[in-house]
Write a protein that holds these residues in place. Structure first.
Motif, PDB file in Angstrom:
ATOM      1  N   GLN A 225       0.816  -1.204   0.000  1.00 56.51           N
ATOM      2  CA  GLN A 225       0.000   0.000   0.000  1.00 56.51           C
ATOM      3  C   GLN A 225       0.860   1.269   0.000  1.00 56.51           C
ATOM      4  O   GLN A 225       0.587   2.223  -0.738  1.00 56.51           O
ATOM      5  CB  GLN A 225      -0.919   0.007   1.219  1.00 56.51           C
ATOM      6  N   MET A 226       1.898   1.271   0.824  1.00 58.26           N
ATOM      7  CA  MET A 226       2.795   2.436   0.883  1.00 58.26           C
ATOM      8  C   MET A 226       3.432   2.709  -0.470  1.00 58.26           C
ATOM      9  O   MET A 226       3.558   3.861  -0.894  1.00 58.26           O
ATOM     10  CB  MET A 226       3.871   2.212   1.951  1.00 58.26           C
ATOM     11  N   CYS A 227       3.834   1.644  -1.159  1.00 56.58           N
ATOM     12  CA  CYS A 227       4.425   1.801  -2.479  1.00 56.58           C
ATOM     13  C   CYS A 227       3.396   2.336  -3.467  1.00 56.58           C
ATOM     14  O   CYS A 227       3.686   3.237  -4.268  1.00 56.58           O
ATOM     15  CB  CYS A 227       4.992   0.463  -2.961  1.00 56.58           C
ATOM     16  N   LEU A 228       2.183   1.800  -3.413  1.00 58.51           N
ATOM     17  CA  LEU A 228       1.128   2.213  -4.340  1.00 58.51           C
ATOM     18  C   LEU A 228       0.738   3.680  -4.137  1.00 58.51           C
ATOM     19  O   LEU A 228       0.404   4.374  -5.109  1.00 58.51           O
ATOM     20  CB  LEU A 228      -0.108   1.333  -4.164  1.00 58.51           C
ATOM     21  N   GLU A 229       0.769   4.136  -2.891  1.00 61.06           N
ATOM     22  CA  GLU A 229       0.399   5.526  -2.628  1.00 61.06           C
ATOM     23  C   GLU A 229       1.332   6.485  -3.363  1.00 61.06           C
ATOM     24  O   GLU A 229       0.912   7.563  -3.792  1.00 61.06           O
ATOM     25  CB  GLU A 229       0.406   5.796  -1.126  1.00 61.06           C
ATOM     26  N   TYR A 230       2.584   6.084  -3.498  1.00 60.00           N
ATOM     27  CA  TYR A 230       3.533   6.881  -4.286  1.00 60.00           C
ATOM     28  C   TYR A 230       3.335   6.626  -5.784  1.00 60.00           C
ATOM     29  O   TYR A 230       3.270   7.567  -6.583  1.00 60.00           O
ATOM     30  CB  TYR A 230       4.964   6.532  -3.885  1.00 60.00           C
ATOM     31  N   ALA A 231       3.219   5.360  -6.174  1.00 61.71           N
ATOM     32  CA  ALA A 231       3.127   5.000  -7.591  1.00 61.71           C
ATOM     33  C   ALA A 231       1.863   5.549  -8.240  1.00 61.71           C
ATOM     34  O   ALA A 231       1.865   5.881  -9.431  1.00 61.71           O
ATOM     35  CB  ALA A 231       3.162   3.486  -7.743  1.00 61.71           C
ATOM     36  N   ALA A 232       0.782   5.661  -7.476  1.00 62.55           N
ATOM     37  CA  ALA A 232      -0.484   6.129  -8.036  1.00 62.55           C
ATOM     38  C   ALA A 232      -0.404   7.585  -8.488  1.00 62.55           C
ATOM     39  O   ALA A 232      -1.235   8.037  -9.297  1.00 62.55           O
ATOM     40  CB  ALA A 232      -1.605   5.959  -7.014  1.00 62.55           C
TER      41      ALA A 232
END
Length: 286
Positions: free
Chosen positions: A99-106
Protein backbone atom coordinates in the motif's frame (compact mmCIF):
# COMPACT_ATOMS: atom_id res chain seq x y z
CA UNK A 1 21.93 -81.82 -12.50
CA UNK A 2 19.54 -80.32 -15.07
CA UNK A 3 16.92 -79.79 -12.35
CA UNK A 4 19.44 -77.91 -10.27
CA UNK A 5 20.33 -75.76 -13.26
CA UNK A 6 16.66 -74.99 -13.93
CA UNK A 7 16.23 -74.00 -10.28
CA UNK A 8 19.15 -71.55 -10.50
CA UNK A 9 17.71 -70.10 -13.70
CA UNK A 10 14.29 -69.61 -12.10
CA UNK A 11 15.87 -67.94 -9.05
CA UNK A 12 17.87 -65.63 -11.26
CA UNK A 13 14.77 -64.73 -13.27
CA UNK A 14 12.84 -64.06 -10.06
CA UNK A 15 15.61 -61.82 -8.72
CA UNK A 16 15.68 -59.84 -11.98
CA UNK A 17 11.91 -59.32 -11.86
CA UNK A 18 11.99 -58.27 -8.19
CA UNK A 19 14.87 -55.90 -8.85
CA UNK A 20 13.06 -54.41 -11.84
CA UNK A 21 9.89 -53.92 -9.81
CA UNK A 22 11.85 -52.36 -6.97
CA UNK A 23 13.52 -49.93 -9.37
CA UNK A 24 10.12 -49.07 -10.87
CA UNK A 25 8.65 -48.39 -7.43
CA UNK A 26 11.68 -46.29 -6.53
CA UNK A 27 11.30 -44.21 -9.70
CA UNK A 28 7.58 -43.76 -9.06
CA UNK A 29 8.24 -42.76 -5.43
CA UNK A 30 10.84 -40.22 -6.51
CA UNK A 31 8.43 -38.86 -9.10
CA UNK A 32 5.74 -38.40 -6.47
CA UNK A 33 8.17 -36.69 -4.12
CA UNK A 34 9.35 -34.39 -6.88
CA UNK A 35 5.80 -33.51 -7.85
CA UNK A 36 5.23 -32.49 -4.24
CA UNK A 37 8.38 -30.39 -4.25
CA UNK A 38 7.47 -28.71 -7.52
CA UNK A 39 3.99 -27.75 -6.32
CA UNK A 40 5.81 -24.66 -5.11
CA UNK A 41 5.56 -22.56 -8.24
CA UNK A 42 8.70 -21.34 -9.93
CA UNK A 43 7.43 -17.84 -10.74
CA UNK A 44 4.84 -15.33 -9.58
CA UNK A 45 3.19 -15.47 -13.02
CA UNK A 46 2.68 -19.24 -12.81
CA UNK A 47 1.28 -18.83 -9.30
CA UNK A 48 -1.22 -16.24 -10.56
CA UNK A 49 -2.26 -18.56 -13.37
CA UNK A 50 -2.98 -21.39 -10.91
CA UNK A 51 -4.53 -19.19 -8.21
CA UNK A 52 -5.97 -16.08 -9.91
CA UNK A 53 -7.89 -15.10 -6.77
CA UNK A 54 -4.69 -14.18 -4.89
CA UNK A 55 -3.57 -11.87 -7.68
CA UNK A 56 -6.93 -10.25 -8.36
CA UNK A 57 -7.15 -6.44 -8.06
CA UNK A 58 -3.36 -6.01 -7.98
CA UNK A 59 -1.42 -3.92 -10.50
CA UNK A 60 0.01 -6.95 -12.29
CA UNK A 61 2.13 -6.46 -15.42
CA UNK A 62 3.29 -3.13 -14.03
CA UNK A 63 6.88 -2.23 -13.21
CA UNK A 64 5.81 -0.18 -10.19
CA UNK A 65 5.78 -1.96 -6.79
CA UNK A 66 6.98 -5.19 -8.38
CA UNK A 67 8.82 -6.49 -5.29
CA UNK A 68 6.11 -5.52 -2.81
CA UNK A 69 3.45 -7.07 -5.07
CA UNK A 70 5.38 -10.34 -5.47
CA UNK A 71 5.95 -10.60 -1.70
CA UNK A 72 2.24 -10.09 -1.09
CA UNK A 73 1.19 -12.66 -3.70
CA UNK A 74 3.47 -15.35 -2.26
CA UNK A 75 2.29 -14.61 1.26
CA UNK A 76 -1.35 -14.83 0.11
CA UNK A 77 -0.49 -18.25 -1.28
CA UNK A 78 0.96 -19.26 2.10
CA UNK A 79 -2.23 -18.10 3.82
CA UNK A 80 -4.33 -20.01 1.29
CA UNK A 81 -2.46 -23.20 2.20
CA UNK A 82 -2.17 -22.48 5.93
CA UNK A 83 -4.72 -19.87 7.11
CA UNK A 84 -3.42 -19.40 10.67
CA UNK A 85 -3.22 -16.05 12.47
CA UNK A 86 0.57 -15.73 12.27
CA UNK A 87 0.50 -16.12 8.47
CA UNK A 88 -2.39 -13.68 8.13
CA UNK A 89 -0.43 -11.19 10.24
CA UNK A 90 2.49 -11.49 7.82
CA UNK A 91 0.07 -10.91 4.95
CA UNK A 92 -1.15 -7.79 6.74
CA UNK A 93 2.42 -6.48 6.99
CA UNK A 94 3.10 -7.19 3.31
CA UNK A 95 -0.18 -5.48 2.38
CA UNK A 96 0.88 -2.37 4.31
CA UNK A 97 4.22 -2.35 2.44
CA UNK A 98 2.43 -2.76 -0.89
CA UNK A 99 0.00 0.00 0.00
CA UNK A 100 2.80 2.44 0.88
CA UNK A 101 4.42 1.80 -2.48
CA UNK A 102 1.13 2.21 -4.34
CA UNK A 103 0.40 5.53 -2.63
CA UNK A 104 3.53 6.88 -4.29
CA UNK A 105 3.13 5.00 -7.59
CA UNK A 106 -0.48 6.13 -8.04
CA UNK A 107 0.76 9.72 -8.39
CA UNK A 108 3.11 8.85 -11.27
CA UNK A 109 1.83 9.69 -14.75
CA UNK A 110 2.80 6.86 -17.15
CA UNK A 111 4.18 8.10 -20.48
CA UNK A 112 2.39 5.19 -22.16
CA UNK A 113 -0.51 2.90 -21.26
CA UNK A 114 -2.51 5.45 -19.28
CA UNK A 115 -4.70 2.66 -17.92
CA UNK A 116 -1.82 1.68 -15.65
CA UNK A 117 -2.55 4.65 -13.40
CA UNK A 118 -6.17 3.53 -13.19
CA UNK A 119 -5.05 0.00 -12.28
CA UNK A 120 -2.77 1.39 -9.60
CA UNK A 121 -5.63 3.38 -8.09
CA UNK A 122 -7.86 0.29 -8.13
CA UNK A 123 -5.08 -1.73 -6.49
CA UNK A 124 -4.61 0.99 -3.86
CA UNK A 125 -8.32 0.98 -2.98
CA UNK A 126 -8.21 -2.83 -2.87
CA UNK A 127 -5.27 -2.69 -0.44
CA UNK A 128 -7.33 -0.62 2.02
CA UNK A 129 -10.14 -3.17 1.78
CA UNK A 130 -7.66 -6.03 2.32
CA UNK A 131 -6.18 -4.37 5.40
CA UNK A 132 -9.66 -3.81 6.82
CA UNK A 133 -10.57 -7.45 6.18
CA UNK A 134 -7.38 -8.79 7.78
CA UNK A 135 -7.77 -6.52 10.81
CA UNK A 136 -11.27 -7.91 11.35
CA UNK A 137 -10.05 -11.50 10.98
CA UNK A 138 -7.30 -10.88 13.55
CA UNK A 139 -9.46 -8.90 15.98
CA UNK A 140 -9.81 -11.82 18.39
CA UNK A 141 -6.37 -13.37 17.93
CA UNK A 142 -4.51 -14.38 21.10
CA UNK A 143 -1.09 -14.18 19.43
CA UNK A 144 0.86 -11.64 21.58
CA UNK A 145 2.48 -9.98 18.56
CA UNK A 146 -0.93 -9.41 17.01
CA UNK A 147 -2.32 -8.17 20.32
CA UNK A 148 0.53 -5.67 20.51
CA UNK A 149 -0.12 -4.60 16.92
CA UNK A 150 -3.79 -3.94 17.74
CA UNK A 151 -2.67 -1.98 20.79
CA UNK A 152 -0.30 0.10 18.63
CA UNK A 153 -3.29 0.89 16.41
CA UNK A 154 -5.12 2.41 19.38
CA UNK A 155 -7.07 -0.61 20.65
CA UNK A 156 -7.32 -0.09 24.43
CA UNK A 157 -8.75 -3.58 24.96
CA UNK A 158 -5.67 -5.01 23.27
CA UNK A 159 -3.47 -2.99 25.63
CA UNK A 160 -5.14 -4.59 28.63
CA UNK A 161 -4.81 -8.04 27.01
CA UNK A 162 -1.11 -7.45 26.40
CA UNK A 163 -0.38 -6.26 29.94
CA UNK A 164 -2.10 -9.35 31.37
CA UNK A 165 0.60 -11.42 29.65
CA UNK A 166 3.39 -9.74 31.62
CA UNK A 167 5.57 -12.34 33.33
CA UNK A 168 4.21 -15.17 31.19
CA UNK A 169 6.19 -17.21 28.62
CA UNK A 170 4.17 -15.69 25.77
CA UNK A 171 6.07 -12.40 26.16
CA UNK A 172 9.52 -13.92 26.52
CA UNK A 173 11.00 -12.49 23.33
CA UNK A 174 13.23 -9.40 22.99
CA UNK A 175 10.74 -7.57 20.76
CA UNK A 176 7.78 -8.14 23.07
CA UNK A 177 9.82 -7.19 26.12
CA UNK A 178 10.77 -3.97 24.33
CA UNK A 179 7.07 -3.35 23.73
CA UNK A 180 6.38 -3.92 27.42
CA UNK A 181 9.22 -1.56 28.37
CA UNK A 182 7.70 1.11 26.13
CA UNK A 183 4.53 1.01 28.21
CA UNK A 184 6.41 1.51 31.49
CA UNK A 185 8.95 4.05 30.19
CA UNK A 186 6.85 7.06 31.21
CA UNK A 187 5.62 5.48 34.44
CA UNK A 188 8.47 3.60 36.12
CA UNK A 189 12.02 4.02 34.82
CA UNK A 190 13.50 1.50 37.25
CA UNK A 191 11.11 -1.20 36.06
CA UNK A 192 11.72 -0.17 32.46
CA UNK A 193 15.47 -0.69 32.88
CA UNK A 194 14.88 -4.12 34.40
CA UNK A 195 12.68 -5.14 31.47
CA UNK A 196 15.18 -3.87 28.88
CA UNK A 197 18.07 -5.75 30.49
CA UNK A 198 15.91 -8.87 30.57
CA UNK A 199 15.10 -8.37 26.88
CA UNK A 200 18.82 -8.48 26.06
CA UNK A 201 19.23 -11.68 28.06
CA UNK A 202 16.74 -13.42 25.73
CA UNK A 203 18.97 -13.16 22.68
CA UNK A 204 20.69 -16.32 21.52
CA UNK A 205 23.97 -16.69 19.66
CA UNK A 206 23.69 -15.35 16.13
CA UNK A 207 20.55 -13.28 16.76
CA UNK A 208 20.42 -9.70 15.51
CA UNK A 209 20.25 -7.43 18.53
CA UNK A 210 17.75 -4.59 18.20
CA UNK A 211 19.62 -1.31 18.70
CA UNK A 212 16.38 0.26 20.03
CA UNK A 213 16.77 -1.74 23.26
CA UNK A 214 20.29 -0.47 23.83
CA UNK A 215 19.34 3.06 22.80
CA UNK A 216 16.50 3.02 25.35
CA UNK A 217 18.94 1.98 28.08
CA UNK A 218 21.39 4.75 27.14
CA UNK A 219 18.58 7.33 26.97
CA UNK A 220 17.08 6.49 30.36
CA UNK A 221 20.47 6.52 32.08
CA UNK A 222 21.22 9.86 30.40
CA UNK A 223 17.92 11.27 31.69
CA UNK A 224 18.82 10.03 35.17
CA UNK A 225 22.23 11.77 34.85
CA UNK A 226 23.87 8.39 35.44
CA UNK A 227 27.03 9.14 33.44
CA UNK A 228 28.61 5.75 34.06
CA UNK A 229 25.80 3.70 32.56
CA UNK A 230 24.88 6.26 29.91
CA UNK A 231 28.45 6.10 28.62
CA UNK A 232 28.54 2.31 28.96
CA UNK A 233 25.44 1.71 26.83
CA UNK A 234 26.45 4.36 24.30
CA UNK A 235 29.70 2.44 23.70
CA UNK A 236 27.79 -0.85 23.44
CA UNK A 237 25.25 0.74 21.10
CA UNK A 238 27.94 1.87 18.68
CA UNK A 239 28.81 -1.80 18.10
CA UNK A 240 25.18 -2.59 17.21
CA UNK A 241 24.59 0.21 14.69
CA UNK A 242 23.05 2.64 17.15
CA UNK A 243 23.63 6.27 16.06
CA UNK A 244 26.15 7.44 18.63
CA UNK A 245 28.29 10.55 18.95
CA UNK A 246 32.05 10.21 18.57
CA UNK A 247 34.12 9.10 21.55
CA UNK A 248 35.43 12.66 21.89
CA UNK A 249 31.90 14.06 22.18
CA UNK A 250 30.87 11.28 24.55
CA UNK A 251 33.84 12.15 26.72
CA UNK A 252 32.64 15.76 26.91
CA UNK A 253 29.05 14.64 27.65
CA UNK A 254 30.16 12.28 30.42
CA UNK A 255 33.25 13.62 32.19
CA UNK A 256 35.16 11.11 34.37
CA UNK A 257 38.69 10.02 35.14
CA UNK A 258 40.70 8.13 32.53
CA UNK A 259 40.87 5.06 34.79
CA UNK A 260 37.10 4.98 35.21
CA UNK A 261 36.54 5.47 31.48
CA UNK A 262 38.91 2.62 30.68
CA UNK A 263 37.11 0.37 33.18
CA UNK A 264 33.71 1.19 31.59
CA UNK A 265 35.04 0.50 28.10
CA UNK A 266 36.30 -2.89 29.26
CA UNK A 267 32.85 -3.62 30.70
CA UNK A 268 31.33 -2.59 27.38
CA UNK A 269 33.58 -5.08 25.55
CA UNK A 270 32.45 -7.82 27.94
CA UNK A 271 28.78 -6.97 27.26
CA UNK A 272 29.29 -6.85 23.50
CA UNK A 273 30.98 -10.24 23.49
CA UNK A 274 28.25 -11.74 25.70
CA UNK A 275 25.46 -10.40 23.47
CA UNK A 276 27.08 -11.83 20.35
CA UNK A 277 27.52 -15.20 22.03
CA UNK A 278 23.98 -15.26 23.43
CA UNK A 279 25.04 -15.39 27.07
CA UNK A 280 24.22 -11.89 28.30
CA UNK A 281 22.76 -11.63 31.79
CA UNK A 282 21.25 -8.56 33.42
CA UNK A 283 24.00 -8.46 36.04
CA UNK A 284 26.56 -7.63 33.33
CA UNK A 285 24.82 -4.35 32.58
CA UNK A 286 24.24 -3.17 36.12
Amino acid sequence: MRAHTNSNTMNSTFKVKVTARFKLLTVLSCALLLSGCFERHRSTDSLCESYPEICANLNVNDGQCRLQRANLIWKRYDVLKNPIDSEKFKELKFTHNYQMCLEYAARIEPTELKERKTNRMKALIHSYDSIDRLNKELAESIDPEIIYYRWSQGDKRAMRQFLKLEGKPALETPDLQLALATYYSGKDQTKTLTILLHALSLYEKGDTVKPEIIQSLATIYHQQKNNTHAYLWSIVGAEFDMPVASKEKLASFYPMTDNKREHIEQQAETIIKALKQGRFTASLGQ
